[in-house]
Design a protein around this motif. Structure first.
Motif, mmCIF file in Angstrom:
data_model
loop_
_atom_site.group_PDB
_atom_site.id
_atom_site.type_symbol
_atom_site.label_atom_id
_atom_site.label_comp_id
_atom_site.label_asym_id
_atom_site.label_seq_id
_atom_site.Cartn_x
_atom_site.Cartn_y
_atom_site.Cartn_z
ATOM 1 N N ALA A 19 30.076 67.894 27.209
ATOM 2 C CA ALA A 19 30.063 69.294 26.773
ATOM 3 C C ALA A 19 31.466 69.873 26.798
ATOM 4 O O ALA A 19 31.870 70.614 25.884
ATOM 5 C CB ALA A 19 29.136 70.111 27.670
ATOM 6 N N GLN A 20 32.234 69.523 27.811
ATOM 7 C CA GLN A 20 33.616 70.001 27.888
ATOM 8 C C GLN A 20 34.452 69.432 26.740
ATOM 9 O O GLN A 20 35.265 70.145 26.136
ATOM 10 C CB GLN A 20 34.221 69.629 29.240
ATOM 11 C CG GLN A 20 33.588 70.359 30.408
ATOM 12 C CD GLN A 20 34.029 69.821 31.760
ATOM 13 O OE1 GLN A 20 34.606 68.739 31.862
ATOM 14 N NE2 GLN A 20 33.750 70.573 32.821
ATOM 15 N N GLY A 21 34.256 68.151 26.427
ATOM 16 C CA GLY A 21 34.979 67.552 25.315
ATOM 17 C C GLY A 21 34.572 68.150 23.978
ATOM 18 O O GLY A 21 35.417 68.370 23.102
ATOM 19 N N PHE A 22 33.278 68.390 23.812
ATOM 20 C CA PHE A 22 32.770 69.031 22.596
ATOM 21 C C PHE A 22 33.426 70.397 22.418
ATOM 22 O O PHE A 22 33.927 70.737 21.341
ATOM 23 C CB PHE A 22 31.245 69.163 22.722
ATOM 24 C CG PHE A 22 30.559 69.781 21.541
ATOM 25 C CD1 PHE A 22 30.069 68.992 20.520
ATOM 26 C CD2 PHE A 22 30.366 71.160 21.469
ATOM 27 C CE1 PHE A 22 29.401 69.553 19.436
ATOM 28 C CE2 PHE A 22 29.710 71.728 20.393
ATOM 29 C CZ PHE A 22 29.228 70.922 19.373
ATOM 30 N N PHE A 26 25.754 62.779 22.097
ATOM 31 C CA PHE A 26 27.161 62.424 21.969
ATOM 32 C C PHE A 26 27.327 60.909 21.982
ATOM 33 O O PHE A 26 26.576 60.186 22.630
ATOM 34 C CB PHE A 26 28.005 63.064 23.077
ATOM 35 C CG PHE A 26 27.535 62.774 24.486
ATOM 36 C CD1 PHE A 26 28.111 61.760 25.242
ATOM 37 C CD2 PHE A 26 26.528 63.532 25.062
ATOM 38 C CE1 PHE A 26 27.690 61.506 26.545
ATOM 39 C CE2 PHE A 26 26.084 63.284 26.357
ATOM 40 C CZ PHE A 26 26.674 62.276 27.108
ATOM 41 N N ASP A 27 28.303 60.444 21.232
ATOM 42 C CA ASP A 27 28.609 59.021 21.129
ATOM 43 C C ASP A 27 29.763 58.659 22.051
ATOM 44 O O ASP A 27 30.724 59.430 22.205
ATOM 45 C CB ASP A 27 29.001 58.648 19.695
ATOM 46 C CG ASP A 27 27.828 58.719 18.727
ATOM 47 O OD1 ASP A 27 26.673 58.812 19.193
ATOM 48 O OD2 ASP A 27 28.068 58.693 17.502
ATOM 49 N N MET A 32 41.946 63.190 23.478
ATOM 50 C CA MET A 32 41.794 63.328 22.035
ATOM 51 C C MET A 32 41.918 64.798 21.690
ATOM 52 O O MET A 32 41.055 65.601 21.993
ATOM 53 C CB MET A 32 40.433 62.789 21.617
ATOM 54 C CG MET A 32 40.186 62.822 20.131
ATOM 55 S SD MET A 32 38.687 61.936 19.743
ATOM 56 C CE MET A 32 37.471 62.800 20.718
ATOM 57 N N ARG A 33 43.013 65.185 21.053
ATOM 58 C CA ARG A 33 43.274 66.598 20.783
ATOM 59 C C ARG A 33 43.518 66.822 19.312
ATOM 60 O O ARG A 33 44.082 65.985 18.625
ATOM 61 C CB ARG A 33 44.487 67.077 21.587
ATOM 62 C CG ARG A 33 44.242 67.102 23.077
ATOM 63 C CD ARG A 33 45.508 67.451 23.807
ATOM 64 N NE ARG A 33 46.455 66.350 23.732
ATOM 65 C CZ ARG A 33 47.664 66.394 24.265
ATOM 66 N NH1 ARG A 33 48.072 67.490 24.867
ATOM 67 N NH2 ARG A 33 48.468 65.366 24.173
ATOM 68 N N PHE A 73 24.167 63.294 34.496
ATOM 69 C CA PHE A 73 24.499 64.721 34.515
ATOM 70 C C PHE A 73 26.007 64.909 34.420
ATOM 71 O O PHE A 73 26.504 65.727 33.640
ATOM 72 C CB PHE A 73 23.970 65.368 35.792
ATOM 73 C CG PHE A 73 24.666 66.661 36.133
ATOM 74 C CD1 PHE A 73 24.411 67.807 35.405
ATOM 75 C CD2 PHE A 73 25.597 66.703 37.163
ATOM 76 C CE1 PHE A 73 25.069 68.997 35.703
ATOM 77 C CE2 PHE A 73 26.252 67.884 37.460
ATOM 78 C CZ PHE A 73 25.991 69.035 36.736
ATOM 79 N N GLN A 74 26.767 64.142 35.209
ATOM 80 C CA GLN A 74 28.215 64.255 35.179
ATOM 81 C C GLN A 74 28.768 63.897 33.805
ATOM 82 O O GLN A 74 29.677 64.558 33.293
ATOM 83 C CB GLN A 74 28.827 63.361 36.253
ATOM 84 C CG GLN A 74 28.484 63.795 37.669
ATOM 85 C CD GLN A 74 28.988 62.811 38.712
ATOM 86 O OE1 GLN A 74 30.111 62.330 38.642
ATOM 87 N NE2 GLN A 74 28.141 62.506 39.678
ATOM 88 N N LYS A 75 28.219 62.858 33.205
ATOM 89 C CA LYS A 75 28.681 62.468 31.871
ATOM 90 C C LYS A 75 28.352 63.549 30.847
ATOM 91 O O LYS A 75 29.134 63.817 29.917
ATOM 92 C CB LYS A 75 28.077 61.124 31.460
ATOM 93 C CG LYS A 75 28.651 60.549 30.175
ATOM 94 C CD LYS A 75 28.132 59.151 29.901
ATOM 95 C CE LYS A 75 28.750 58.132 30.849
ATOM 96 N NZ LYS A 75 30.203 57.932 30.547
ATOM 97 N N THR A 76 27.194 64.197 30.995
ATOM 98 C CA THR A 76 26.811 65.263 30.071
ATOM 99 C C THR A 76 27.750 66.465 30.193
ATOM 100 O O THR A 76 28.170 67.050 29.190
ATOM 101 C CB THR A 76 25.360 65.698 30.349
ATOM 102 O OG1 THR A 76 24.489 64.570 30.141
ATOM 103 C CG2 THR A 76 24.944 66.829 29.430
#
Length: 325
Positions: free
Chosen positions: A76-79, A238-239, A1-2, A69-72
């Motif tokens: 954060a990277q996606g945010f 995050f959703d 998603m960009r 933790f991995q999902k977080t």
């Protein structure tokens, strides 16, 4: 998603050169948000070891790498990816003085886009004096086709800023109207055709620092929030849209993940499913806690929390969590 609609950015303004800044120019510059100030810091940037970064594929298990933790970290990277796509253009403008100065306005550009010479871009920052003699600011990155009139400028990104007593910190907003940019013919070919808009609000004057992002798509919305305290504690909400709860509806559920961690990196994630799909009311999905090595110390899985197709029940000791639920 960009957010590639913003790819026609102000990078071209680097060609303007010059180094003549006034003190008021700097004040206008402080109205612009920066990726350094607003970016989300993930738990692995606080901890000391990272054995929890291995892949989680066999379900939740105590002492295994923490799936949440991995999902977080991924969230954060996606945010940051979405945020930086908007802000990187502004960050580069800080190396240049404005090309036009007015009492309550500064303009960078317009200049031609090097890769799209039929397009012009500019940055406009304006301010308005308030009754108490303070200022509020508004800014916009604009684009138009070369030779078009002043009325043809379209906002790629626009925002506002209300400084605190320290002008370098305050509250602000920014908005990318992807649908309007697409309708005007300025979207990149690889832009997400389902993205309607991005709205961001932030407060850098408070403790905690706060950033909220709202994404609107043709199929619904996704929200995220980031908070960071001066003591290093942080929260990322995050959703995620997926089939978390089995049932007859073909529509996926939207799960809301709330991750919190302390300065050393240990933390927890709590997850609920919002109304939609097979969820008629707010529904508990589960929780997981990790330690400073990002390994699971406790989990409780009511539905498929980690997305591996199984429900693993409960394991570990909730007293081992770095913070309560």
């Amino acid at each position: 998603m960009r957010i590639r609609n913003c790819a026609f950015t102000l990078f071209v303004l680097l060609a303007l050169g010059g180094c003549n800044w006034s003190n008021q120019d700097i004040e206008f510059l402080y109205a612009l948000p920066s990726s350094a100030a607003l970016g989300a810091r993930s738990p692995d940037q606080a901890g000391t070891t990272q054995q929890g970064l291995g892949q989680q594929s066999a379900g939740l298990s105590v002492a295994a790498p923490s799936a949440m933790f991995q999902k977080t970290v991924g969230a954060a990277q996606g945010f940051n990816s979405m945020l930086f796509a908007i802000l990187d253009a502004l960050d580069r403008v800080t190396d240049l003085p404005p090309t036009r100065r007015e009492a309550n306005r500064r303009i960078w550009g317009p200049v031609r886009d090097r890769q799209h010479p039929n397009l012009e871009v500019r940055l406009v920052v304006e301010r308005a004096r308030q009754p108490d003699d303070s200022f509020v600011y508004g800014w916009r990155i604009q684009i138009r086709r070369a030779g078009e009139p002043e009325s043809a400028w379209i906002a790629l990104v626009e925002g506002s800023y209300v400084p605190s007593a320290d002008i370098r910190n305050g509250t602000g907003t920014l908005r990318h109207d992807a649908a309007a940019v697409r309708a005007a013919g300025f979207a990149r070919p690889d832009a997400d055709a389902n993205l309607l808009s991005v709205d961001i609000g932030y407060d850098t004057a408070s403790d905690p620092l706060f950033v909220a992002m709202h994404l609107a798509f043709t199929a619904g919305t996704l929200d995220s929030e980031y908070e960071e305290h001066t003591d290093g504690n942080a929260r990322l909400l995050f959703d995620v849209r997926a089939n978390f709860v089995p049932g007859p509806s073909p529509a996926p559920e939207t799960a809301r993940f709330t991750s919190r961690w302390i300065a050393g990196g240990a933390g927890r994630t709590d997850v609920v499913a919002l109304v939609g799909g097979d969820v008629p009311a707010l529904t508990d999905i589960g929780e997981e806690c990790w330690d400073e090595t990002f390994s699971t110390v406790y989990f409780r899985e009511v539905h498929d929390l980690d997305g591996n197709g199984t429900v693993d029940g409960t394991g570990g000791d909730p007293a081992a969590c770095a913070m309560p639920r």
